[in-house]
Design an enzyme around this catalytic site. Structure first.
Site, PDB file in Angstrom:
ATOM      1  N   ILE A  34     -27.343  68.295  25.251  1.00  0.00           N
ATOM      2  CA  ILE A  34     -26.870  69.404  24.423  1.00  0.00           C
ATOM      3  C   ILE A  34     -25.856  68.941  23.370  1.00  0.00           C
ATOM      4  CG2 ILE A  34     -24.869  70.146  25.806  1.00  0.00           C
ATOM      5  CD1 ILE A  34     -26.012  73.029  25.562  1.00  0.00           C
ATOM      6  N   ASN A  91     -23.410  57.356  34.395  1.00  0.00           N
ATOM      7  CA  ASN A  91     -21.988  57.406  34.695  1.00  0.00           C
ATOM      8  C   ASN A  91     -21.810  57.892  36.128  1.00  0.00           C
ATOM      9  OD1 ASN A  91     -21.129  56.659  32.059  1.00  0.00           O
ATOM     10  ND2 ASN A  91     -21.577  58.738  31.356  1.00  0.00           N
ATOM     11  N   VAL A 100     -20.918  65.759  34.950  1.00  0.00           N
ATOM     12  CA  VAL A 100     -21.814  66.640  35.703  1.00  0.00           C
ATOM     13  C   VAL A 100     -22.170  65.926  37.009  1.00  0.00           C
ATOM     14  CG1 VAL A 100     -24.014  67.873  35.722  1.00  0.00           C
ATOM     15  CG2 VAL A 100     -22.730  67.649  33.578  1.00  0.00           C
ATOM     16  N   HIS A 104     -27.773  61.687  36.947  1.00  0.00           N
ATOM     17  CA  HIS A 104     -28.553  61.741  35.703  1.00  0.00           C
ATOM     18  C   HIS A 104     -28.489  60.400  34.988  1.00  0.00           C
ATOM     19  CE1 HIS A 104     -24.437  63.129  34.845  1.00  0.00           C
ATOM     20  NE2 HIS A 104     -24.566  62.586  33.652  1.00  0.00           N
TER      21      HIS A 104
HETATM   22  P1  AMP Z   1     -21.825  62.574  32.055  1.00  0.00           P
HETATM   23  O1  AMP Z   1     -20.509  62.383  31.370  1.00  0.00           O
HETATM   24  O2  AMP Z   1     -22.549  61.277  32.284  1.00  0.00           O
HETATM   25  O3  AMP Z   1     -21.678  63.383  33.331  1.00  0.00           O
HETATM   26  O4  AMP Z   1     -22.740  63.365  31.044  1.00  0.00           O
HETATM   27  C1  AMP Z   1     -23.066  64.709  31.137  1.00  0.00           C
HETATM   28  C2  AMP Z   1     -23.906  65.039  29.936  1.00  0.00           C
HETATM   29  O5  AMP Z   1     -24.500  66.303  30.137  1.00  0.00           O
HETATM   30  C3  AMP Z   1     -23.143  65.113  28.618  1.00  0.00           C
HETATM   31  O6  AMP Z   1     -23.713  64.178  27.696  1.00  0.00           O
HETATM   32  C4  AMP Z   1     -23.340  66.557  28.169  1.00  0.00           C
HETATM   33  O7  AMP Z   1     -23.444  66.697  26.777  1.00  0.00           O
HETATM   34  C5  AMP Z   1     -24.619  66.941  28.890  1.00  0.00           C
HETATM   35  N1  AMP Z   1     -24.813  68.365  29.135  1.00  0.00           N
HETATM   36  C6  AMP Z   1     -23.937  69.236  29.679  1.00  0.00           C
HETATM   37  N2  AMP Z   1     -24.468  70.460  29.774  1.00  0.00           N
HETATM   38  C7  AMP Z   1     -25.737  70.357  29.283  1.00  0.00           C
HETATM   39  C8  AMP Z   1     -26.826  71.278  29.103  1.00  0.00           C
HETATM   40  N3  AMP Z   1     -26.707  72.574  29.449  1.00  0.00           N
HETATM   41  N4  AMP Z   1     -27.979  70.824  28.578  1.00  0.00           N
HETATM   42  C9  AMP Z   1     -28.097  69.518  28.217  1.00  0.00           C
HETATM   43  N5  AMP Z   1     -27.124  68.604  28.364  1.00  0.00           N
HETATM   44  C10 AMP Z   1     -25.960  69.016  28.877  1.00  0.00           C
END
Ligand code: AMP
Length: 128
Positions: A34, A91, A100, A104
């Protein structure tokens, strides 16, 4: 860390919030980030309730594991970045700034991404 069913990726898997989907199989899903940090920025997630790679390796069955890695490969193909190149990044935990708490993989591509980390290699004496 216990898995939190309220995290944003769990809600995407359950269909409670939308995503810009790229690829899906029985046990994994990919979609566009996003807030992209490169011209191409996708996320690949298992559908199961896993916080981290250690969690996934310990708890996911063979089909879940295969589907996650198949989804990573298929997503790179769908994005058209297999020839130009991409970075696959996960991460994990506070030192890596995991935001999150659902496992992922980031796929980053579409420009010269530079070396592994900003700042380059650490001096040998600082390495753990
Ligand atoms: P991390 O810091 O590795 O946990 O990355 C989490 C990623 O999730 C970030 O790059 C955010 O921009 C992405 N993110 C958070 N919410 C959403 C969403 N609803 N749809 C797509 N990506 C998201």
């Amino acid at each position: 860390m216990a898995y939190d069913d309220g995290n944003v990726f769990a809600r995407i898997v359950r269909g409670e919030i939308p995503c810009n989907r790229i690829h899906e199989n029985e046990h994994a899903l990919s979609f566009h980030d996003i807030a992209p940090q490169a011209p191409v920025h996708a996320l690949v997630i298992p559908k199961g309730r896993y916080v981290s790679m250690a969690d996934f390796a310990a708890g996911a069955n063979a089909e879940e594991q295969a589907d996650l890695f198949r989804a990573i490969g298929a997503t790179a193909v769908a994005l058209g970045v297999t020839e130009s190149g991409y970075r696959l990044l996960t991460n994990t935990g506070p030192d890596a700034h995991q935001e999150v708490m659902h496992l992922h993989f980031h796929i980053l591509a579409g420009k010269r991404l530079g070396p592994m980390l900003t700042g380059g290699p650490m001096p040998p004496s600082s390495a753990p």
